[in-house]
Scaffold this motif. Structure first.
Motif, PDB file in Angstrom:
ATOM      1  N   GLU A   1       0.804  -1.231   0.000  1.00 40.37           N
ATOM      2  CA  GLU A   1       0.000   0.000   0.000  1.00 40.37           C
ATOM      3  C   GLU A   1       0.832   1.275   0.000  1.00 40.37           C
ATOM      4  O   GLU A   1       0.359   2.336  -0.413  1.00 40.37           O
ATOM      5  CB  GLU A   1      -0.950   0.003   1.203  1.00 40.37           C
TER       6      GLU A   1
ATOM      7  N   THR B   1       0.958   3.192  -3.272  1.00 39.20           N
ATOM      8  CA  THR B   1      -0.265   3.735  -3.853  1.00 39.20           C
ATOM      9  C   THR B   1      -0.051   5.191  -4.256  1.00 39.20           C
ATOM     10  O   THR B   1       0.495   5.973  -3.472  1.00 39.20           O
ATOM     11  CB  THR B   1      -1.427   3.647  -2.843  1.00 39.20           C
TER      12      THR B   1
ATOM     13  N   ILE C   1      -6.959   4.836   1.882  1.00 41.13           N
ATOM     14  CA  ILE C   1      -5.938   3.781   1.931  1.00 41.13           C
ATOM     15  C   ILE C   1      -5.952   3.094   3.282  1.00 41.13           C
ATOM     16  O   ILE C   1      -5.883   1.864   3.379  1.00 41.13           O
ATOM     17  CB  ILE C   1      -4.540   4.370   1.655  1.00 41.13           C
TER      18      ILE C   1
ATOM     19  N   LYS D   1      -6.617  -0.995   3.326  1.00 41.13           N
ATOM     20  CA  LYS D   1      -5.433  -1.854   3.391  1.00 41.13           C
ATOM     21  C   LYS D   1      -5.554  -3.077   4.310  1.00 41.13           C
ATOM     22  O   LYS D   1      -4.887  -4.086   4.043  1.00 41.13           O
ATOM     23  CB  LYS D   1      -4.197  -1.037   3.772  1.00 41.13           C
TER      24      LYS D   1
ATOM     25  N   ILE E   1      -5.848  -1.165  -4.091  1.00 40.01           N
ATOM     26  CA  ILE E   1      -6.376   0.073  -3.509  1.00 40.01           C
ATOM     27  C   ILE E   1      -6.630   1.109  -4.598  1.00 40.01           C
ATOM     28  O   ILE E   1      -7.669   1.781  -4.619  1.00 40.01           O
ATOM     29  CB  ILE E   1      -5.388   0.631  -2.455  1.00 40.01           C
TER      30      ILE E   1
END
Length: 288
Positions: free
Chosen positions: A181, A184, A193, A197, A206
């Motif tokens: 993550e 991202t 997020i 996650k 995501i």
């Protein structure tokens, strides 16, 4: 290959005992120093620990091993474990077999560590190069200082190239699904997020959810930008998780999330419209 007890796979072992297995594992790590990141090394060690009943052989699902790592405080992600496996297989240290249930469907993996020859052609080449340079210095002493400087420069250059190669190799082992993550894009709000996650911990997953949210948002003509409606998107995701856990979803998780969010955006659009409507005030109407 049929799934079964670890004893069933004893013939796959290439080691006489655990001591020999550990020696070959040490040879491999010394020869491939820098191959694994810290989390990948932890995954490698975890798999090694589960390969001692039958030296060099383990049978388990990847998710099970990841969960065991978390129980031991290792904090190893599934993506890190997959990257480790990809690198170990590429270098010839590990062979992975899939097994299947008698009733059909994938069962557990069988991980088989391979023997590793400690002899390194690279080390021999480096020693030979060093000896040749020393002989050259004896025969041509007047160029001794230049030879030493040249050797140092070549050695530094070689070290730099090897470091760059390690980094490049690490990137070549990665796929988009391996990025967690933290990768991202900044266009995805941090609050979103943080909510997603625990359930979907890769950057691409995501990012895909947020792109779906943008697609649903674009179905309406809001006065507010999407960034000011993150709480609505989060509520839609939470609602989807609840109904998924409650076994109320017949479509895919993503489809249900998209449909739920469209419904919530429709409600928000009505509220926005009603806020702009000027209502006639009959109470305060002036008398003629």
């Amino acid at each position: 290959m049929r799934a079964g007890n670890i004893r069933q796979f004893a013939s796959f072992s290439q080691f006489v005992n655990v001591k020999e297995f550990n020696e070959h594992k040490r040879y491999f790590l010394e020869r491939h120093a820098g191959l694994f990141t810290k989390s990948e090394f932890l995954a490698f060690e975890l798999l090694s620990q589960y390969s001692v009943v039958i030296p060099g052989v383990a049978n388990a699902k990847i998710d099970t091993l990841v969960d065991r790592g978390a129980e031991k405080g290792g904090s190893i992600s599934r993506a890190s474990f997959l990257r480790m496996l990809r690198k170990a297989k590429y270098t010839g240290c590990l062979v992975v077999h899939k097994t299947y249930r008698a009733s059909g469907g994938f069962a557990h993996n069988v991980f088989v560590f391979q023997r590793f020859d400690p002899a390194s052609g690279t080390k021999v080449t480096q020693r030979a190069a060093s000896e040749n340079l020393c002989e050259s210095k004896d025969k041509h002493s007047e160029f001794g200082e230049e030879t030493i400087n040249l050797y140092k420069n070549l050695k530094d250059k070689d070290l730099k190239i090897r470091k760059e190669n390690v980094m490049t190799n690490n990137l070549s082992f990665l796929s988009l699904d391996d990025l967690d993550e933290s990768f991202t894009p900044n266009s995805v709000p941090k609050d979103f997020i943080h909510i997603v996650k625990p359930f979907y911990n890769t950057a691409i997953e995501i990012y895909t959810f947020w792109e779906k949210a943008k697609l649903a948002y674009n179905k309406f003509t809001f006065d507010r930008p999407l960034e000011f409606m993150v709480s609505v998107v989060i509520d839609a995701f939470k609602s989807t998780v609840f109904h998924y856990k409650n076994r109320k979803i017949k479509a895919t998780f993503m489809q249900y999330f998209y449909g739920t969010l469209k419904g919530m955006f429709m409600v928000e659009k009505r509220r926005e419209h009603m806020a702009k409507v000027t209502r006639y005030n009959w109470i305060d109407e002036p008398e003629n």
